[in-house]
Design a protein around this motif. Sequence first.
Motif, short mmCIF file in Angstrom:
data_model
loop_
_atom_site.label_atom_id
_atom_site.label_comp_id
_atom_site.label_asym_id
_atom_site.label_seq_id
_atom_site.Cartn_x
_atom_site.Cartn_y
_atom_site.Cartn_z
N SER A 268 9.57 2.72 4.45
CA SER A 268 8.42 2.51 4.28
C SER A 268 7.25 2.93 2.95
O SER A 268 6.17 2.67 2.64
CB SER A 268 7.82 2.70 5.73
N TYR A 269 8.22 4.71 2.74
CA TYR A 269 7.39 4.57 1.56
C TYR A 269 8.27 5.01 -0.17
O TYR A 269 8.02 5.34 -0.89
CB TYR A 269 6.95 6.36 1.52
N HIS A 270 8.91 3.36 -0.71
CA HIS A 270 9.25 2.97 -1.26
C HIS A 270 9.58 1.91 -1.17
O HIS A 270 9.36 0.10 -0.43
CB HIS A 270 10.80 3.23 -0.49
N GLU A 271 9.41 1.10 -2.66
CA GLU A 271 9.61 -0.53 -3.25
C GLU A 271 11.16 -0.50 -3.27
O GLU A 271 12.18 0.71 -3.51
CB GLU A 271 9.23 -0.28 -4.17
N VAL A 272 11.56 -1.44 -2.63
CA VAL A 272 13.03 -2.21 -3.17
C VAL A 272 13.05 -3.08 -4.45
O VAL A 272 12.22 -4.36 -3.95
CB VAL A 272 13.91 -2.00 -1.86
N ALA A 273 14.10 -3.12 -4.81
CA ALA A 273 14.29 -4.36 -5.97
C ALA A 273 15.29 -5.19 -5.56
O ALA A 273 16.78 -4.29 -4.87
CB ALA A 273 13.59 -4.56 -6.79
N LEU B 155 7.55 5.72 -3.62
CA LEU B 155 5.87 5.27 -4.13
C LEU B 155 4.78 6.32 -3.35
O LEU B 155 5.16 6.45 -1.91
CB LEU B 155 5.47 3.63 -3.50
N PRO B 156 4.49 7.13 -4.03
CA PRO B 156 3.57 7.42 -3.62
C PRO B 156 2.41 7.50 -3.34
O PRO B 156 2.17 6.23 -3.77
CB PRO B 156 3.24 9.17 -5.29
N THR B 157 1.72 8.60 -3.12
CA THR B 157 0.49 7.78 -1.97
C THR B 157 -0.36 6.65 -3.26
O THR B 157 -1.05 5.68 -2.88
CB THR B 157 -0.35 8.64 -1.06
N LEU B 158 -0.56 6.90 -4.14
CA LEU B 158 -1.61 6.33 -5.42
C LEU B 158 -1.43 4.52 -5.63
O LEU B 158 -1.42 4.18 -6.19
CB LEU B 158 -1.53 6.96 -6.65
N LEU B 159 -0.16 4.73 -5.26
CA LEU B 159 0.61 3.44 -5.78
C LEU B 159 1.47 2.30 -5.18
O LEU B 159 2.17 1.53 -4.64
CB LEU B 159 2.55 4.06 -6.57
N HIS B 160 0.71 2.63 -3.71
CA HIS B 160 1.06 1.94 -1.98
C HIS B 160 0.36 1.22 -2.29
O HIS B 160 1.14 -0.10 -1.58
CB HIS B 160 0.55 2.77 -1.45
N HIS B 161 -0.42 0.58 -3.40
CA HIS B 161 -0.60 -1.18 -3.44
C HIS B 161 -0.78 -1.66 -4.49
O HIS B 161 -1.14 -2.88 -5.07
CB HIS B 161 -2.66 -0.94 -2.74
N ARG B 162 0.32 -0.77 -5.13
CA ARG B 162 1.28 -1.30 -6.49
C ARG B 162 1.66 -2.59 -6.10
O ARG B 162 2.76 -2.75 -5.33
CB ARG B 162 1.96 -0.61 -7.31
N ASP B 163 1.87 -3.80 -6.95
CA ASP B 163 2.86 -4.60 -6.97
C ASP B 163 3.88 -4.34 -7.20
O ASP B 163 4.03 -3.55 -8.08
CB ASP B 163 1.95 -6.11 -8.32
N CYS B 164 5.26 -4.24 -6.51
CA CYS B 164 6.26 -4.06 -6.81
C CYS B 164 7.10 -4.44 -7.50
O CYS B 164 6.64 -5.79 -8.64
CB CYS B 164 6.94 -4.17 -5.38
N LYS B 165 8.09 -3.95 -8.67
CA LYS B 165 8.23 -3.71 -10.05
C LYS B 165 9.76 -4.63 -10.13
O LYS B 165 10.94 -4.36 -9.29
CB LYS B 165 8.20 -2.74 -10.60
#
Length: 129
Positions: free
Chosen positions: A30-35, A101-111
């Motif tokens: 839940s704290y990671h982005e996956v591509a 994903l650090p908290t600051l990036l929790h709402h950033r578009d995934c890459k």
Amino acid sequence: QVQLVESGGGLVQPGGSLRLSCATSGLTLSYHEVAWFRQAPGKERQGVSCINNADGSSRFEDSVRGRLTVSTDYAKNTVYLDISNLELEDAGVYFCAADWLPTLLHHRDCKLTTDFTHWGQGTQVTVSS
């Protein structure tokens, strides 16, 4: 130790469907982005879909939009990529990758770029009649 293991690849006819799985361990999903990336023979690895598990948002590469679905089962620590109406161009080795994903990036578009820290070994998808 973070591990990503892809599965679900195989031989599929054009127009068919496939579900790829990316089983994860050693991380809090839940704290990671996956591509998901596809690499065809002789070509560069290309991002096709990603999911930001912090806020549930996802992205898709333009050529596959509408045919792919990405989802996460937190109970199984697994991210899925469902591909429908498969085309010959969908063939290749599919990799999943993850980054914290650090908290600051929790709402950033995934890459969809390849600058990920953790990678799986890939699963082969062959599309042929």
